[in-house]
Scaffold this active site. Structure first.
Site, PDB file in Angstrom:
ATOM      1  N   ARG A  43       0.779  -1.202  -0.156  1.00 46.71           N
ATOM      2  CA  ARG A  43       0.054  -0.002  -0.029  1.00 46.71           C
ATOM      3  C   ARG A  43       0.813   1.458  -0.081  1.00 46.71           C
ATOM      4  O   ARG A  43       0.536   2.369  -0.509  1.00 46.71           O
ATOM      5  CB  ARG A  43      -0.941  -0.067   1.180  1.00 46.71           C
ATOM      6  N   VAL A  76      -6.372   7.671  -1.045  1.00 46.16           N
ATOM      7  CA  VAL A  76      -6.187   6.097  -0.748  1.00 46.16           C
ATOM      8  C   VAL A  76      -7.152   5.838   0.355  1.00 46.16           C
ATOM      9  O   VAL A  76      -7.062   5.910   1.433  1.00 46.16           O
ATOM     10  CB  VAL A  76      -4.909   5.715  -0.485  1.00 46.16           C
ATOM     11  N   SER A  77      -8.396   5.095  -0.198  1.00 45.20           N
ATOM     12  CA  SER A  77      -9.290   4.833   0.869  1.00 45.20           C
ATOM     13  C   SER A  77      -8.926   4.032   2.116  1.00 45.20           C
ATOM     14  O   SER A  77      -7.823   3.293   1.837  1.00 45.20           O
ATOM     15  CB  SER A  77     -10.502   4.217   0.466  1.00 45.20           C
ATOM     16  N   ALA A  78      -9.473   4.160   3.268  1.00 45.23           N
ATOM     17  CA  ALA A  78      -9.192   3.555   4.324  1.00 45.23           C
ATOM     18  C   ALA A  78      -9.093   1.932   4.338  1.00 45.23           C
ATOM     19  O   ALA A  78     -10.044   1.436   3.508  1.00 45.23           O
ATOM     20  CB  ALA A  78      -9.939   3.703   5.593  1.00 45.23           C
ATOM     21  N   GLN A  82     -12.066  -0.504   1.910  1.00 44.88           N
ATOM     22  CA  GLN A  82     -11.510  -1.140   0.727  1.00 44.88           C
ATOM     23  C   GLN A  82     -11.867  -2.845   1.105  1.00 44.88           C
ATOM     24  O   GLN A  82     -12.425  -3.565   0.232  1.00 44.88           O
ATOM     25  CB  GLN A  82     -10.107  -1.142   0.473  1.00 44.88           C
TER      26      GLN A  82
END
Length: 422
Positions: A43, A76-78, A82
């Site tokens: 990530r 960038v979503s949590a 996701q």
């Protein structure tokens, strides 16, 4: 690799495993394929410049771009969000998947799950975002992911049909192109805005409509381009102190509210109490879909004169009827639970407060602890008689219906207002 780079890589790996362990423990990951993907994809390579602790915080997004006012337009979503949406999608090896709203990391997770036999296309309206995603995906070992820069209101039909479409931007509506791009029996996972609330919903394409289930609380950066939709702000009493926000239907004559706060405030307590950690997502959605005039209220802290007294000045569930408005409040009980109440203003404030309180009480009797509504999406020209529920939100392209479970009469009679958590 230098010693410093090796150390950073080792720390990232440890934090990645810890984040996944936490999501497993909290129940947000139940699928082995999702777990494996999240343990594998680096990530940190999709959020360069961010601290590793920030990158791998399980419940926090990483903002990657803001506009001129400092408002987030890409992130960038949590990890929790996701994982939740990937599980809603029920991805399988070999699936063809379209992701609407890019960044790279989520597309890499999808690619890990669908494997070499699958195909992933990710699209975004912002060329800066897609250029970055393409670069990050290649650097992380996922050059096979197709990156497209386009307004995705019509989907990306040149590479469809898709088995799955996953939308990673807050959508106010479901444009026809998304359903058209979806194979029969395919799933569309979309964070849909429902009267100021956002719920990630898994829709399945079947028989000329989209059958939805599993609404999950979430928050996303709003859709840009053709799918962009601005909420309506009504200022009570003509000042910026109290703002009522409407995302769908708006009051016929907002001026009727101008003198509402000049009346005495009515306070009614519902007798509905919840435990401090009890989930109330179905209460919010029940009021949003069954209470006419539903909206949310915010109070400007710099202009607050005490006319209203919400527990959360930034966000309170509220409603409007003619020249009356009301909002929900809470208080602690002697048992340390939380009881819901209503504050109301306007010429019929007492009657309106009682009506809002009855909706809260109906949720407590009939829907609390339940699965929530079945949600269906139909084309905007579908007549009322062909819809499965009277609870309908009509948008530009679609009519969204909410079918709440019928209460069990015997249980309803015996069910105490304070019950078990969801």
């Amino acid at each position: 690799m230098t010693d410093m780079a090796t150390a950073a890589s080792g720390q990232a790996g440890r934090l990645r495993q810890q984040a996944v362990d936490q999501l497993l423990q909290d129940g947000f990951i139940t699928c082995t394929d999702v777990e494996k993907a999240m343990r594998t994809v680096p990530r940190e390579q999709f959020a360069p410049g961010a601290e590793l602790e920030e990158v791998y915080a399980p419940y926090d997004a990483v903002i990657t771009k803001t506009d001129e006012y400092g408002v987030a337009v890409s992130s960038v979503s949590a990890p929790q969000i996701q994982a939740m949406m990937l599980e809603q999608a029920q991805l399988q090896p070999g699936h063809r998947v379209l992701e609407i709203g890019s960044g790279g990391y989520n597309a890499a997770l999808i690619s890990e799950i669908v494997g070499d036999a699958g195909e992933v296309t990710t699209v975004d309206i912002d060329a800066e975002v897609t250029d970055r995603a393409r670069r990050f995906l290649a650097g992380a070992g996922y050059p096979q992911v197709r990156v497209v820069c386009a307004d995705a209101d019509d989907g990306v039909p040149q590479y469809g049909l898709y088995d799955r479409i996953i939308v990673t931007a807050g959508a106010w509506d479901i444009p026809p192109g998304w359903a058209d791009n979806l194979a029969e029996g395919g799933r569309l996972v979309v964070p849909l805005r429902i009267r100021n609330l956002t719920r990630s919903i898994a829709f399945t394409k079947a028989a000329g409509h989209l059958a939805g289930s599993d609404p999950q609380v979430c928050g996303f950066v709003p859709m840009q381009g053709s799918g962009e939709h601005a909420e309506t702000l009504v200022l009570v009493n003509g000042t910026e102190e109290i703002g009522l926000r409407f995302d769908d239907e708006t009051p016929a004559d907002p001026r009727l509210l101008d003198n509402a706060v000049r009346t005495a405030r009515v306070e009614v307590w519902t007798g509905v109490t919840v435990a401090p950690q009890e989930l109330i997502g179905t209460l919010q959605l029940y009021l949003a879909t069954t209470l006419p005039g539903f909206c949310t209220m915010a109070v400007d802290p710099d202009l607050d004169t005490g006319l209203v007294a919400p527990n959360n000045p930034r966000f309170s569930l509220a409603a409007v009827e003619g020249g009356n408005f009301a909002y929900l409040v809470t208080r602690r009980t002697p048992e340390n639970d939380v009881e819901y109440g209503v504050h109301a203003f306007g010429p019929e404030g007492e009657v309106f407060a009682a009506a809002v309180a009855e909706h809260v009480q109906a949720w407590g009797r009939e829907q609390r602890g339940g699965p929530g509504p079945h949600i269906d999406a139909y084309p905007a020209d579908t007549p009322d008689g062909q819809l499965p529920s009277r609870h309908v939100i009509t948008k530009r392209y679609s009519r969204i219906t909410f079918s709440w479970p019928e209460p069990d009469t015997a249980q309803s009679q015996d069910h105490p207002i304070r019950g078990q958590g969801e």
